[in-house]
Design a protein around this motif. Structure first.
Motif, PDB file in Angstrom:
ATOM      1  N   LEU A  61      -9.700  12.180   2.544  1.00  0.00           N
ATOM      2  CA  LEU A  61      -9.158  10.993   1.890  1.00  0.00           C
ATOM      3  C   LEU A  61      -9.121   9.906   2.953  1.00  0.00           C
ATOM      4  O   LEU A  61      -8.153   9.770   3.692  1.00  0.00           O
ATOM      5  CB  LEU A  61      -7.764  11.246   1.320  1.00  0.00           C
ATOM      6  N   HIS A  62     -10.211   9.152   3.049  1.00  0.00           N
ATOM      7  CA  HIS A  62     -10.352   8.192   4.139  1.00  0.00           C
ATOM      8  C   HIS A  62      -9.334   7.061   4.045  1.00  0.00           C
ATOM      9  O   HIS A  62      -8.819   6.584   5.042  1.00  0.00           O
ATOM     10  CB  HIS A  62     -11.763   7.614   4.149  1.00  0.00           C
ATOM     11  N   LYS A  71      -8.715  -3.876  -0.473  1.00  0.00           N
ATOM     12  CA  LYS A  71      -8.136  -3.229   0.710  1.00  0.00           C
ATOM     13  C   LYS A  71      -8.761  -1.845   0.817  1.00  0.00           C
ATOM     14  O   LYS A  71      -8.931  -1.173  -0.193  1.00  0.00           O
ATOM     15  CB  LYS A  71      -6.612  -3.112   0.575  1.00  0.00           C
ATOM     16  N   PRO A  72      -9.180  -1.455   2.033  1.00  0.00           N
ATOM     17  CA  PRO A  72      -9.010  -2.138   3.310  1.00  0.00           C
ATOM     18  C   PRO A  72     -10.119  -3.157   3.574  1.00  0.00           C
ATOM     19  O   PRO A  72     -11.246  -2.984   3.110  1.00  0.00           O
ATOM     20  CB  PRO A  72      -9.119  -0.997   4.312  1.00  0.00           C
ATOM     21  N   GLN A  73      -9.791  -4.209   4.277  1.00  0.00           N
ATOM     22  CA  GLN A  73     -10.756  -5.230   4.688  1.00  0.00           C
ATOM     23  C   GLN A  73     -10.149  -5.967   5.862  1.00  0.00           C
ATOM     24  O   GLN A  73      -8.943  -6.243   5.871  1.00  0.00           O
ATOM     25  CB  GLN A  73     -11.070  -6.176   3.525  1.00  0.00           C
ATOM     26  N   ILE A 103      -5.282   1.274   8.887  1.00  0.00           N
ATOM     27  CA  ILE A 103      -6.049   1.720  10.052  1.00  0.00           C
ATOM     28  C   ILE A 103      -7.475   1.199   9.983  1.00  0.00           C
ATOM     29  O   ILE A 103      -8.005   0.656  10.959  1.00  0.00           O
ATOM     30  CB  ILE A 103      -6.031   3.261  10.140  1.00  0.00           C
ATOM     31  N   ILE A 104      -8.111   1.335   8.821  1.00  0.00           N
ATOM     32  CA  ILE A 104      -9.493   0.882   8.692  1.00  0.00           C
ATOM     33  C   ILE A 104      -9.586  -0.630   8.866  1.00  0.00           C
ATOM     34  O   ILE A 104     -10.502  -1.136   9.534  1.00  0.00           O
ATOM     35  CB  ILE A 104     -10.091   1.316   7.343  1.00  0.00           C
ATOM     36  N   ALA A 105      -8.643  -1.380   8.291  1.00  0.00           N
ATOM     37  CA  ALA A 105      -8.647  -2.839   8.443  1.00  0.00           C
ATOM     38  C   ALA A 105      -8.499  -3.237   9.905  1.00  0.00           C
ATOM     39  O   ALA A 105      -9.190  -4.142  10.398  1.00  0.00           O
ATOM     40  CB  ALA A 105      -7.533  -3.468   7.602  1.00  0.00           C
TER      41      ALA A 105
END
Length: 266
Positions: free
Chosen positions: A86-87, A181-183, A236-238
């Motif tokens: 679940l990224h 989101k995420p971005q 985290i990804i953003a």
């Protein structure tokens, strides 16, 4: 554990910056398992076509069930697939800069107020046609009567979409950005989401790694379990995407550092 060391894996990556970032994290894990990883970049729909045709073994990342569910269903007409990990938990949104008063623009229908139309930039710049946010936005233009009122929407590149937003913010101009989101823009800017009561923007999805079931034999059960434990988040990804897209950091270095710092790699 004994790792498979002689296998080359083709990882399909949807060709947007945050997908690149997530795929870099996955790539580091696969490389740590002993795989040689070749990343293949393609637009949303093409990425799934490549998975269906066996041109790639895994896909990062599928947004399910809302944004990419129709593409996954098309793949499964030919080959079954398995979801791993679940990224993050993505969702589409329409937003405005935080300096646009909530009293003036709180929900999408407020864009039709005469006093709002007098100030709001009428062109809404999207990203590529196959993206869920683009499909959803086209529906919204029609269902909310925005096209009839003089607003326009057009698909385009990431740079066109994000650049239009950042340029407007630099001039304190009122603008609507079709986003998700995420971005990485969320890491720097406070973007207020508009209320969308018609439910046209889909739901909160699960961003997962997809693997063709006929490729699972390349992995041990322990390796598949490790891929299934990968958990990141929108934030985290953003944050990591911002480091790469706006600060110029090397994507694989960013991924490797974060994974080591957070105990995913030794």
């Amino acid at each position: 554990m004994t790792f498979l060391t002689s296998n080359s894996i083709k990882l399909g990556v949807t060709d947007l910056s945050f997908h690149h970032m997530t795929a870099a994290l996955v790539t580091q894990i696969l490389q740590d398992m002993g795989f040689e990883v070749q990343r293949e970049y393609a637009p949303h729909q093409d990425n799934f076509i490549n998975l269906k045709q066996g041109k790639i073994d895994l896909l990062s990342s599928a947004w399910l069930p809302s944004s990419h569910g129709i593409y996954k269903a098309d793949v499964e007409e030919v080959i079954s697939v398995t979801e791993l990990g679940l990224h993050y938990e993505p969702y589409a949104l329409w937003g405005v800069p935080d300096y646009v008063p909530v009293s003036a623009v709180n929900e999408v229908s407020d864009l039709l107020k005469p006093e709002v139309m007098a100030r709001m930039h009428k062109h809404i710049q999207g990203i590529n046609p196959g993206a869920g946010i683009t499909r959803f936005s086209i529906q919204m233009m029609q269902k909310y009567g925005l096209s009839d009122a003089g607003y326009t929407f057009s698909p385009g590149t990431e740079d066109a979409c994000f650049g239009a937003f950042e340029q407007a913010v630099s001039n304190k101009q009122w603008i609507v950005v079709p986003l998700w989101k995420p971005q990485f823009l969320h890491h720097k800017y406070t973007i207020r989401e508009l209320v969308e009561p018609k439910g046209l923007l889909g739901i909160v999805d699960r961003a997962v790694l997809l693997i063709r079931d006929d490729k699972k034999a390349l992995f041990s059960s322990q390796q598949l379990a490790r891929l299934d434990t990968l958990r990141f988040s929108n934030e985290i990804i953003a944050q990591l995407d911002y480091k790469v897209s706006r600060e110029g950091a090397a994507i694989d270095s960013v991924a490797n550092t974060w994974l080591k710092t957070n105990g995913f790699l030794n």
